[in-house]
Design a protein around this motif. Structure first.
Motif, PDB file in Angstrom:
ATOM      1  N   GLY A  30     -87.756 -78.159 -45.871  1.00 56.82           N
ATOM      2  CA  GLY A  30     -87.331 -77.747 -44.213  1.00 56.82           C
ATOM      3  C   GLY A  30     -88.729 -77.094 -43.947  1.00 56.82           C
ATOM      4  O   GLY A  30     -89.652 -76.567 -42.694  1.00 56.82           O
ATOM      5  N   LEU A  31     -89.294 -75.733 -45.288  1.00 54.50           N
ATOM      6  CA  LEU A  31     -90.132 -75.218 -44.834  1.00 54.50           C
ATOM      7  C   LEU A  31     -91.402 -76.242 -44.633  1.00 54.50           C
ATOM      8  O   LEU A  31     -92.756 -75.739 -43.760  1.00 54.50           O
ATOM      9  N   SER A  40     -86.274 -62.023 -35.988  1.00 53.21           N
ATOM     10  CA  SER A  40     -87.071 -61.232 -36.417  1.00 53.21           C
ATOM     11  C   SER A  40     -88.021 -60.232 -35.274  1.00 53.21           C
ATOM     12  O   SER A  40     -88.099 -59.177 -35.193  1.00 53.21           O
ATOM     13  N   TYR A  99     -93.964 -69.492 -27.812  1.00 48.13           N
ATOM     14  CA  TYR A  99     -93.537 -69.527 -29.199  1.00 48.13           C
ATOM     15  C   TYR A  99     -92.325 -70.734 -29.348  1.00 48.13           C
ATOM     16  O   TYR A  99     -92.106 -71.603 -30.153  1.00 48.13           O
ATOM     17  N   ALA A 138     -94.224 -79.051 -38.008  1.00 42.83           N
ATOM     18  CA  ALA A 138     -94.017 -78.241 -36.597  1.00 42.83           C
ATOM     19  C   ALA A 138     -94.799 -78.102 -35.735  1.00 42.83           C
ATOM     20  O   ALA A 138     -94.720 -77.861 -34.989  1.00 42.83           O
ATOM     21  N   GLN A 139     -94.797 -76.680 -36.763  1.00 41.15           N
ATOM     22  CA  GLN A 139     -95.903 -75.332 -35.281  1.00 41.15           C
ATOM     23  C   GLN A 139     -97.259 -75.811 -35.749  1.00 41.15           C
ATOM     24  O   GLN A 139     -97.665 -75.304 -34.621  1.00 41.15           O
ATOM     25  N   LYS A 160     -84.797 -68.001 -37.102  1.00 41.89           N
ATOM     26  CA  LYS A 160     -85.277 -67.113 -37.395  1.00 41.89           C
ATOM     27  C   LYS A 160     -86.157 -66.344 -37.320  1.00 41.89           C
ATOM     28  O   LYS A 160     -85.876 -65.321 -37.037  1.00 41.89           O
ATOM     29  N   ALA A 161     -87.024 -67.070 -37.183  1.00 40.65           N
ATOM     30  CA  ALA A 161     -88.820 -66.064 -36.330  1.00 40.65           C
ATOM     31  C   ALA A 161     -88.230 -65.562 -34.338  1.00 40.65           C
ATOM     32  O   ALA A 161     -88.254 -63.964 -34.966  1.00 40.65           O
ATOM     33  N   LEU A 192     -85.131 -72.627 -38.475  1.00 39.93           N
ATOM     34  CA  LEU A 192     -85.846 -71.910 -38.947  1.00 39.93           C
ATOM     35  C   LEU A 192     -86.778 -71.068 -38.140  1.00 39.93           C
ATOM     36  O   LEU A 192     -86.966 -70.178 -37.980  1.00 39.93           O
ATOM     37  N   SER A 194     -88.267 -65.201 -43.413  1.00 43.20           N
ATOM     38  CA  SER A 194     -86.986 -64.708 -43.585  1.00 43.20           C
ATOM     39  C   SER A 194     -86.222 -66.049 -44.330  1.00 43.20           C
ATOM     40  O   SER A 194     -85.718 -65.918 -45.109  1.00 43.20           O
ATOM     41  N   ALA A 195     -86.805 -67.321 -44.120  1.00 48.32           N
ATOM     42  CA  ALA A 195     -86.672 -69.015 -45.287  1.00 48.32           C
ATOM     43  C   ALA A 195     -86.490 -68.633 -46.447  1.00 48.32           C
ATOM     44  O   ALA A 195     -86.140 -69.053 -47.398  1.00 48.32           O
ATOM     45  N   ASP A 246     -86.146 -74.456 -49.327  1.00 48.42           N
ATOM     46  CA  ASP A 246     -86.184 -75.801 -49.285  1.00 48.42           C
ATOM     47  C   ASP A 246     -87.902 -76.040 -49.315  1.00 48.42           C
ATOM     48  O   ASP A 246     -87.817 -76.498 -47.712  1.00 48.42           O
ATOM     49  N   LYS A 293     -92.826 -65.176 -38.823  1.00 50.19           N
ATOM     50  CA  LYS A 293     -91.680 -64.012 -39.665  1.00 50.19           C
ATOM     51  C   LYS A 293     -90.163 -65.790 -39.714  1.00 50.19           C
ATOM     52  O   LYS A 293     -89.965 -64.774 -40.531  1.00 50.19           O
ATOM     53  N   ALA A 294     -90.652 -66.501 -39.427  1.00 47.53           N
ATOM     54  CA  ALA A 294     -89.479 -67.898 -39.502  1.00 47.53           C
ATOM     55  C   ALA A 294     -89.671 -67.999 -41.117  1.00 47.53           C
ATOM     56  O   ALA A 294     -88.221 -67.756 -41.872  1.00 47.53           O
ATOM     57  N   LEU A 310     -95.331 -65.012 -34.478  1.00 45.81           N
ATOM     58  CA  LEU A 310     -93.855 -65.344 -34.748  1.00 45.81           C
ATOM     59  C   LEU A 310     -93.340 -66.404 -36.131  1.00 45.81           C
ATOM     60  O   LEU A 310     -92.654 -66.206 -36.941  1.00 45.81           O
ATOM     61  N   ALA A 311     -94.743 -67.178 -36.372  1.00 42.04           N
ATOM     62  CA  ALA A 311     -93.308 -68.565 -36.964  1.00 42.04           C
ATOM     63  C   ALA A 311     -93.774 -67.813 -38.674  1.00 42.04           C
ATOM     64  O   ALA A 311     -93.164 -68.622 -39.392  1.00 42.04           O
ATOM     65  N   LEU A 360     -93.106 -83.677 -34.082  1.00 42.28           N
ATOM     66  CA  LEU A 360     -92.074 -85.158 -35.011  1.00 42.28           C
ATOM     67  C   LEU A 360     -91.368 -85.947 -34.286  1.00 42.28           C
ATOM     68  O   LEU A 360     -91.369 -87.186 -35.174  1.00 42.28           O
ATOM     69  N   ARG A 377     -91.550 -79.168 -43.031  1.00 47.93           N
ATOM     70  CA  ARG A 377     -91.848 -79.670 -42.181  1.00 47.93           C
ATOM     71  C   ARG A 377     -92.036 -78.853 -40.668  1.00 47.93           C
ATOM     72  O   ARG A 377     -92.815 -79.042 -40.302  1.00 47.93           O
ATOM     73  N   TYR A 378     -91.490 -77.380 -41.113  1.00 45.93           N
ATOM     74  CA  TYR A 378     -91.275 -76.460 -40.080  1.00 45.93           C
ATOM     75  C   TYR A 378     -92.262 -75.992 -39.966  1.00 45.93           C
ATOM     76  O   TYR A 378     -93.325 -76.452 -38.756  1.00 45.93           O
ATOM     77  N   GLN A 424     -83.383 -78.645 -38.656  1.00 42.05           N
ATOM     78  CA  GLN A 424     -83.855 -78.059 -39.543  1.00 42.05           C
ATOM     79  C   GLN A 424     -84.323 -77.242 -38.779  1.00 42.05           C
ATOM     80  O   GLN A 424     -85.053 -75.786 -39.018  1.00 42.05           O
ATOM     81  N   VAL A 425     -85.914 -77.921 -37.923  1.00 44.25           N
ATOM     82  CA  VAL A 425     -86.693 -76.918 -37.696  1.00 44.25           C
ATOM     83  C   VAL A 425     -86.154 -76.356 -37.289  1.00 44.25           C
ATOM     84  O   VAL A 425     -87.137 -74.683 -36.296  1.00 44.25           O
ATOM     85  N   GLY A 485     -93.759 -78.767 -30.253  1.00 45.93           N
ATOM     86  CA  GLY A 485     -93.709 -79.217 -32.276  1.00 45.93           C
ATOM     87  C   GLY A 485     -92.653 -80.535 -32.713  1.00 45.93           C
ATOM     88  O   GLY A 485     -92.894 -81.321 -33.376  1.00 45.93           O
TER      89      GLY A 485
END
Lengths: 199, 199
Positions: A157-158, B195, B161, A164-165, B191-192, B188, A195-196, A154, A191-192, A188-189, B172, A160-161, B184-185, B168
């Motif tokens: 979504g990626l 992991s 984290y 946010a980071q 998932k981090a 995700l 996975s995603a 997505d 890793k998400a 750490l971010a 948003l 936006r993630y 959604q954030v 974050g």
DNA sequence: TCCAATTTGTAATGTTCGCTACAAATGTGG
DNA sequence: CCACATTTGTAGCGAACATTACAAATTGGA
């Protein structure tokens, strides 16, 4: 046709100083007196060149974007979506703790909330953050089309993630978090992201 | 011993209104005129009760903490570290988009950067964000001691984290992101966590 | 019923805010 | 060297800021 007395200051140099003041104190916390002192000019020169305090902010934001354009291009030019994310996260961790600048990100420190009547300052900053997010989104859509990202990914979504980071790291940096701490968040971010994106 | 004329307003009710003004406009963007109007009192009453604008902010922050205490307790009471993270992230996504409040988080919107002379406002907010991070860190240390988290887990890094995630998401939300986007954030971000905690 | 204590409303304090008039200064083109 | 266009520095503009003096109002206690 006469040309007039030439400007005695360098506009870009002055904008760099203004940018730093807005960055450190936010839009409302930055006073004209402080700005003119940092820029090495006086108020009439400021208003002749930039129109208003808000005009100065926008010019400083443009200059900020310009300075970060090379970085963003480097991020977007990465060969894979994963490398895009990696460059963005670790590059942001380093930029936001660069001792040459105030900590954090101008687009966050500049002002999330402002007084009644100055609503377009936060919305201008939000709009510029959204622009960056959109660049990432387009890059991930391309990665998906190329098969670099799976069909289930997505891009919105990626992006936006990641947005946010960078914002979250900006807040941490403003609180005094050091480079090591921000890189740890970036690690750490990632890793998400892995996975995603099915890595 | 005479007691004096009784206060004609409810201090907690007034603090709720003040909190909302600070939340929506930030410390510097909130004027005394706006605050007194929202609180339904006039300036002398405000100063008699809270001492100063900064004193009012601290009182509003205390009330904010109090209102969120039940939520944080629910988070920390989760049986596993993973559930702690999950409750925090999704609960934050919902709280920061609760239409009953301004968007985002008072500890972020309140003011990341302030004018010269008001430095303790951002540092007060940062300190309260750090308090929350510390609660998470202690909870994860306990989880590690209990074997709920692996011996390789880093409670400090995990707490930081998560702190970055809530900050974050606050940014948003301030930009107008809706509940779906924040969830959604959160998804995700989980998932981090998975992991990093070896799930 | 008067006194002591506190809050309330009005009105104002001095300061700082963003912004600008105005005149002197400095350049170009004729 | 003169006329014009623009910038510079000084000085100050009205408005808004956080804060407070002061007197009227409201209570409990003596």
């Amino acid at each position: 046709m006469a040309i007039g007395r030439p400007r005695a200051f360098d506009a870009d140099k002055a904008l760099d100083e203004a940018m730093e003041v807005f960055w450190r104190h936010g839009y409302e916390g930055a006073t004209i007196a402080e700005l003119t002192a940092a820029m090495g000019i006086n108020a009439p020169s400021l208003y002749a060149a930039f129109g208003s305090k808000e005009g100065l902010l926008k010019a400083a934001l443009d200059r900020y974007s310009g300075k970060r354009a090379a970085f963003m291009q480097h991020v977007l030019d990465a060969p894979t979506a994963r490398e895009v994310a990696r460059r963005l996260l670790f590059g942001t961790a380093d930029l936001q703790t660069d001792p040459a600048n105030p900590p954090g990100c101008l687009l966050v420190q500049g002002g999330l909330a402002c007084a009644t009547g100055h609503e377009n300052v936060p919305s201008e900053l939000a709009s510029r953050r959204a622009d960056n997010e959109e660049l990432l989104r387009e890059r991930f859509k391309k990665a998906k089309a190329d098969g670099d990202l799976p069909a289930t990914a997505d891009p919105t979504g990626l992006a936006r993630y990641l947005s946010a980071q960078t914002a979250g790291m900006g807040v941490l940096a403003a609180s005094g978090a050091d480079r090591r701490a921000l890189r740890q968040v970036a690690t750490l971010a990632m890793k998400a992201f892995d996975s995603a994106s099915g890595a």
